[in-house]
Design a protein around this motif. Structure first.
Motif, PDB file in Angstrom:
ATOM      1  N   VAL A   1       0.841  -1.207   0.000  1.00  0.00           N
ATOM      2  CA  VAL A   1       0.000   0.000   0.000  1.00  0.00           C
ATOM      3  C   VAL A   1       0.876   1.258   0.000  1.00  0.00           C
ATOM      4  CG1 VAL A   1      -1.709   1.316   1.301  1.00  0.00           C
ATOM      5  CG2 VAL A   1      -1.891  -1.186   1.145  1.00  0.00           C
ATOM      6  N   PRO A   2       0.641   2.217  -0.892  1.00  0.00           N
ATOM      7  CA  PRO A   2       1.372   3.504  -0.905  1.00  0.00           C
ATOM      8  C   PRO A   2       0.827   4.433   0.170  1.00  0.00           C
ATOM      9  CG  PRO A   2      -0.207   3.461  -2.702  1.00  0.00           C
ATOM     10  CD  PRO A   2      -0.306   2.114  -2.038  1.00  0.00           C
ATOM     11  N   TRP A   3       1.353   4.361   1.342  1.00  0.00           N
ATOM     12  CA  TRP A   3       0.815   5.117   2.473  1.00  0.00           C
ATOM     13  C   TRP A   3       0.989   6.630   2.305  1.00  0.00           C
ATOM     14  CZ3 TRP A   3      -2.208   2.206   5.188  1.00  0.00           C
ATOM     15  CH2 TRP A   3      -1.938   0.843   5.313  1.00  0.00           C
ATOM     16  N   ASN A   4       1.858   7.044   1.399  1.00  0.00           N
ATOM     17  CA  ASN A   4       2.048   8.484   1.204  1.00  0.00           C
ATOM     18  C   ASN A   4       0.913   9.114   0.417  1.00  0.00           C
ATOM     19  OD1 ASN A   4       2.997   6.914  -0.993  1.00  0.00           O
ATOM     20  ND2 ASN A   4       3.990   8.732  -1.868  1.00  0.00           N
ATOM     21  N   ARG A   5       0.000   8.291  -0.125  1.00  0.00           N
ATOM     22  CA  ARG A   5      -1.099   8.822  -0.923  1.00  0.00           C
ATOM     23  C   ARG A   5      -2.438   8.761  -0.209  1.00  0.00           C
ATOM     24  NH1 ARG A   5       0.212   6.149  -6.885  1.00  0.00           N
ATOM     25  NH2 ARG A   5       2.353   6.984  -7.063  1.00  0.00           N
ATOM     26  N   ILE A   6      -2.483   8.217   1.001  1.00  0.00           N
ATOM     27  CA  ILE A   6      -3.737   8.127   1.738  1.00  0.00           C
ATOM     28  C   ILE A   6      -3.582   8.820   3.075  1.00  0.00           C
ATOM     29  CG2 ILE A   6      -4.412   5.986   0.584  1.00  0.00           C
ATOM     30  CD1 ILE A   6      -3.490   4.442   2.993  1.00  0.00           C
ATOM     31  N   ALA A   7      -4.669   9.030   3.758  1.00  0.00           N
ATOM     32  CA  ALA A   7      -4.647   9.737   5.040  1.00  0.00           C
ATOM     33  C   ALA A   7      -3.856   8.934   6.061  1.00  0.00           C
ATOM     34  CB  ALA A   7      -6.071   9.974   5.522  1.00  0.00           C
ATOM     35  N   PRO A   8      -3.143   9.628   6.954  1.00  0.00           N
ATOM     36  CA  PRO A   8      -2.306   8.912   7.938  1.00  0.00           C
ATOM     37  C   PRO A   8      -3.108   7.989   8.852  1.00  0.00           C
ATOM     38  CG  PRO A   8      -1.719  11.236   7.827  1.00  0.00           C
ATOM     39  CD  PRO A   8      -2.966  11.089   7.033  1.00  0.00           C
ATOM     40  N   GLY A   9      -4.365   8.338   9.140  1.00  0.00           N
ATOM     41  CA  GLY A   9      -5.130   7.538  10.096  1.00  0.00           C
ATOM     42  C   GLY A   9      -5.373   6.105   9.650  1.00  0.00           C
ATOM     43  N   TRP A  10      -5.401   5.881   8.335  1.00  0.00           N
ATOM     44  CA  TRP A  10      -5.642   4.526   7.853  1.00  0.00           C
ATOM     45  C   TRP A  10      -4.529   3.570   8.249  1.00  0.00           C
ATOM     46  CZ3 TRP A  10     -10.162   3.019   6.026  1.00  0.00           C
ATOM     47  CH2 TRP A  10     -11.045   3.997   5.527  1.00  0.00           C
ATOM     48  N   LEU A  11      -3.341   4.084   8.490  1.00  0.00           N
ATOM     49  CA  LEU A  11      -2.239   3.195   8.858  1.00  0.00           C
ATOM     50  C   LEU A  11      -2.441   2.553  10.219  1.00  0.00           C
ATOM     51  CD1 LEU A  11       0.560   2.101   8.074  1.00  0.00           C
ATOM     52  CD2 LEU A  11       1.584   4.136   9.113  1.00  0.00           C
ATOM     53  N   ALA A  12      -3.247   3.188  11.080  1.00  0.00           N
ATOM     54  CA  ALA A  12      -3.497   2.629  12.414  1.00  0.00           C
ATOM     55  C   ALA A  12      -4.244   1.299  12.345  1.00  0.00           C
ATOM     56  CB  ALA A  12      -4.278   3.634  13.257  1.00  0.00           C
ATOM     57  N   ILE A  13      -4.890   1.008  11.212  1.00  0.00           N
ATOM     58  CA  ILE A  13      -5.619  -0.268  11.093  1.00  0.00           C
ATOM     59  C   ILE A  13      -4.656  -1.445  11.213  1.00  0.00           C
ATOM     60  CG2 ILE A  13      -7.000  -1.661   9.503  1.00  0.00           C
ATOM     61  CD1 ILE A  13      -8.152   0.909   8.380  1.00  0.00           C
ATOM     62  N   ILE A  14      -3.421  -1.300  10.706  1.00  0.00           N
ATOM     63  CA  ILE A  14      -2.478  -2.422  10.701  1.00  0.00           C
ATOM     64  C   ILE A  14      -2.131  -2.864  12.123  1.00  0.00           C
ATOM     65  CG2 ILE A  14      -0.204  -3.197   9.929  1.00  0.00           C
ATOM     66  CD1 ILE A  14      -2.196  -2.762   7.677  1.00  0.00           C
ATOM     67  N   PRO A  15      -1.644  -1.973  13.027  1.00  0.00           N
ATOM     68  CA  PRO A  15      -1.338  -2.456  14.376  1.00  0.00           C
ATOM     69  C   PRO A  15      -2.587  -2.911  15.144  1.00  0.00           C
ATOM     70  CG  PRO A  15      -1.114  -0.058  14.250  1.00  0.00           C
ATOM     71  CD  PRO A  15      -1.255  -0.554  12.855  1.00  0.00           C
ATOM     72  N   VAL A  16      -3.776  -2.315  14.869  1.00  0.00           N
ATOM     73  CA  VAL A  16      -5.005  -2.779  15.542  1.00  0.00           C
ATOM     74  C   VAL A  16      -5.318  -4.212  15.131  1.00  0.00           C
ATOM     75  CG1 VAL A  16      -7.505  -2.433  15.725  1.00  0.00           C
ATOM     76  CG2 VAL A  16      -5.948  -0.459  15.844  1.00  0.00           C
ATOM     77  N   LEU A  17      -5.208  -4.498  13.838  1.00  0.00           N
ATOM     78  CA  LEU A  17      -5.437  -5.872  13.389  1.00  0.00           C
ATOM     79  C   LEU A  17      -4.340  -6.811  13.896  1.00  0.00           C
ATOM     80  CD1 LEU A  17      -6.640  -5.250   9.704  1.00  0.00           C
ATOM     81  CD2 LEU A  17      -8.016  -5.791  11.736  1.00  0.00           C
ATOM     82  N   ASP A  18      -3.120  -6.287  14.080  1.00  0.00           N
ATOM     83  CA  ASP A  18      -2.059  -7.113  14.682  1.00  0.00           C
ATOM     84  C   ASP A  18      -2.441  -7.545  16.089  1.00  0.00           C
ATOM     85  OD1 ASP A  18      -0.356  -7.119  12.509  1.00  0.00           O
ATOM     86  OD2 ASP A  18       0.769  -5.333  13.132  1.00  0.00           O
TER      87      ASP A  18
END
Length: 559
Positions: A75-92
């Motif tokens: 996923v190109p995280w530089n093109r989406i809102a920063p908050g979406w990245l928090a989904i990864i550690p929550v699912l972890d």
């Protein structure tokens, strides 16, 4: 001047969030890869020690973590809102819960350290609180689901949450400190960039200014190397090279060779500072150049020597014009001397004739005085022109003489002139003082100083004379109570043909040569003349000469 090509510093508009997002993407990839590597290693151990039955939940958690790792990498995280990245550690956290539910005694609870640290470091206080609470809730649920019939130990329930809280808090503080340092470094980099741009702009301005002037500039570094030169210096060097005068360097008289150790650059390299050293390049009979060179020492912030700046100016035209003027003056005055001497001779004969009527005799005496004055002016001009060319006629023949006797003889000849203005000449300060000097040349100096003291004094004023000697020098003092000389006029007082505003205001006649010739005579003896003056109070001229020895017949007469 040595060119420093300016590099324009492009001020880019900061691309909002791009650099930070790229950093966040790299951090996410590293965190997820680290968690995935640990889970892979543990999975290999689990497969080797346990059978494949009953591990569906475990492998579901493992697959979930591997999928999240792949998603993090793709996923190109530089093109989406920063908050979406928090989904990864929550699912972890959810995936680690599945691992713990499948193998309760496997110690998988420690893996919650990875997502909680990630959330705390990347999402601030909300990430810290949400990550710790989510991991603690998952831990409590897994503990109750694994041992519903047992009474859980309070220490067992508190130890892991406390560890997660401590690690997350440490990660949060470290992230804050790192962010602050990054912000500070960014500001410092911006300030340095602006300073660099300003420095380059100033350097370019200085370069253009130095290249625009018509005098050469050389910057000598602390190590003696040439650090900076301007274009005018290059022009001067090419002009000198065109004279084929690489080894022919002469003093200001244009005929005396100048040793290498006395040449301007060598003097500057030795640490000397000097003003307007005139140097001739080229043989006297060929094409040549005259440079006036000045050297100034530079100091660093600690007051230590940091090199020098040498400024050279082409004064060939001025020096040639001055030499032509001196030659013309010498030629004219030399031609005037003979007829004036003849006129004085015939005037003396006419005055001595007893048959001359008294009225005619008086007129002849006036003519004789003016002819003598004119002869004196001619002599001064001839001496000045000869001295400027280093003529042999301006030589001195020193002997051991008592300067007090020379001064008294001069006073005696000038008393009538002093009486005309009621000027008192005080000789009480004269002491026996033997100097090594030419009596005729010294008399010329004394006559000029006393004559000026009378001429520019007030009516009824005083001229005080003094002489003394110390271990190595003889001192002659001439003090008047006249008009005085300003600081500005003192700077040019000993220049040839100089007449200051104060002198012009008096209406007194003069050539402006007397003091210049007097200083040349005294310096030819190895001494010097200095002046101290206060406008409206008077002036004091001090002559220093090398001390001599009394004649054998007069030894013991000195006080």
């Amino acid at each position: 001047m040595r060119r420093f090509t300016p590099v324009s510093v492009r001020r880019e508009r900061p691309r909002r969030g791009l650099f930070a997002d790229q950093t966040r993407a790299r951090t996410a990839a590293l965190n997820q890869l680290l968690l995935g590597s640990v889970v892979l290693f543990v999975t290999l151990l689990v497969i080797g020690q346990r059978s494949g039955t009953g591990l569906e939940t475990y492998f579901l958690g493992v697959v979930m973590i591997f999928v999240l790792t792949g998603v993090t990498m793709v996923v190109p995280w530089n093109r989406i809102a920063p908050g979406w990245l928090a989904i990864i550690p929550v699912l972890d956290i959810v995936a680690i819960l599945l691992l713990r539910l499948a193998i309760p005694d496997g110690g998988f609870g420690l893996l919650w350290v990875f997502p909680t640290m990630w959330l705390a470091a990347g999402f601030g206080v909300p990430g810290l609180c949400g990550g710790v609470l989510g991991a603690c809730a998952a831990f409590l649920y897994s503990a109750l689901a694994a041992h519903p019939e047992q009474h859980l130990n309070v220490y067992t329930l508190l130890l892991l949450p406390m560890v997660l809280l401590a690690v997350s808090a440490t990660s949060y503080l470290t992230a804050r400190r790192t962010a602050a340092q990054r912000t500070l470094l960014s500001k410092q980099a911006q300030m340095l960039s602006q300073l660099l741009e300003r420095t380059r702009s100033q350097e370019q301005e200085v370069t253009e200014i130095l290249d625009a002037v018509d005098f050469g500039v050389i910057r000598i570094g602390r190590d003696g190397g040439i650090a900076v030169t301007n274009e005018a210096h290059g022009h001067l060097q090419r002009a000198i090279a065109a004279t084929d005068a690489d080894t022919e360097v002469y003093r200001d008289d244009g005929v005396t060779p100048l040793p290498i150790e006395e040449q301007p650059i060598e003097r500057a390299l030795r640490g000397e500072a000097f003003d307007d050293q005139l140097v001739w390049f080229g043989p006297p009979e060929g094409e040549r150049r005259a440079l006036s060179v000045t050297a100034r020492r530079l100091l660093d912030s600690h007051g230590e020597d940091a090199g020098a700046v040498v400024i050279s100016r082409d004064v060939t035209a001025e020096a040639t014009a001055l030499r032509a003027r001196d030659d013309l003056v010498a030629s004219v005055t030399h031609e005037l001397r003979t007829p004036l001497t003849s006129i004085l001779g015939y005037l003396d004969l006419a005055i001595d004739d007893p048959d001359i009527p008294p009225q005619a005799r008086g007129n002849l005496e006036i003519a004789e005085r003016n002819a003598e004055r004119l002869l004196g002016i001619v002599g001064d001009m001839l001496a000045a022109s000869q001295a400027s060319r280093g003529s042999a006629e301006f030589s001195v023949v020193p002997d051991d003489i008592d300067v007090a006797e020379v001064i008294r003889a001069s006073v005696e000849s000038l008393l009538p002139r002093a009486a005309e203005r009621a000027v008192l000449i005080d000789t009480s300060g004269l002491e026996v003082a033997y100097a090594r000097a030419d009596s005729m040349r010294l008399r010329q100096v004394i006559d000029n100083l006393i004559s000026n003291a009378i001429k520019y004094n007030r009516d009824g004023g005083t001229v005080s004379l003094g002489s003394t000697a110390d271990d190595g020098s003889v001192w002659i003092l001439v003090r008047d109570t006249g008009l005085g000389i300003t600081k500005e006029e003192q700077a040019g007082l000993f220049q040839r043909f100089y007449r200051g505003d104060t002198v012009r205001a008096t209406g007194m006649k003069g050539t402006g040569l007397g003091l210049a010739i007097s200083r040349d005579i005294v310096r030819a003896h190895g001494g010097d003349i200095t002046v101290r003056s206060t406008p409206g109070v008077g002036s004091t001229f001090i002559v220093r000469l090398p001390a001599g020895s009394p004649h054998p017949s007069t030894k013991g007469e000195r006080p």
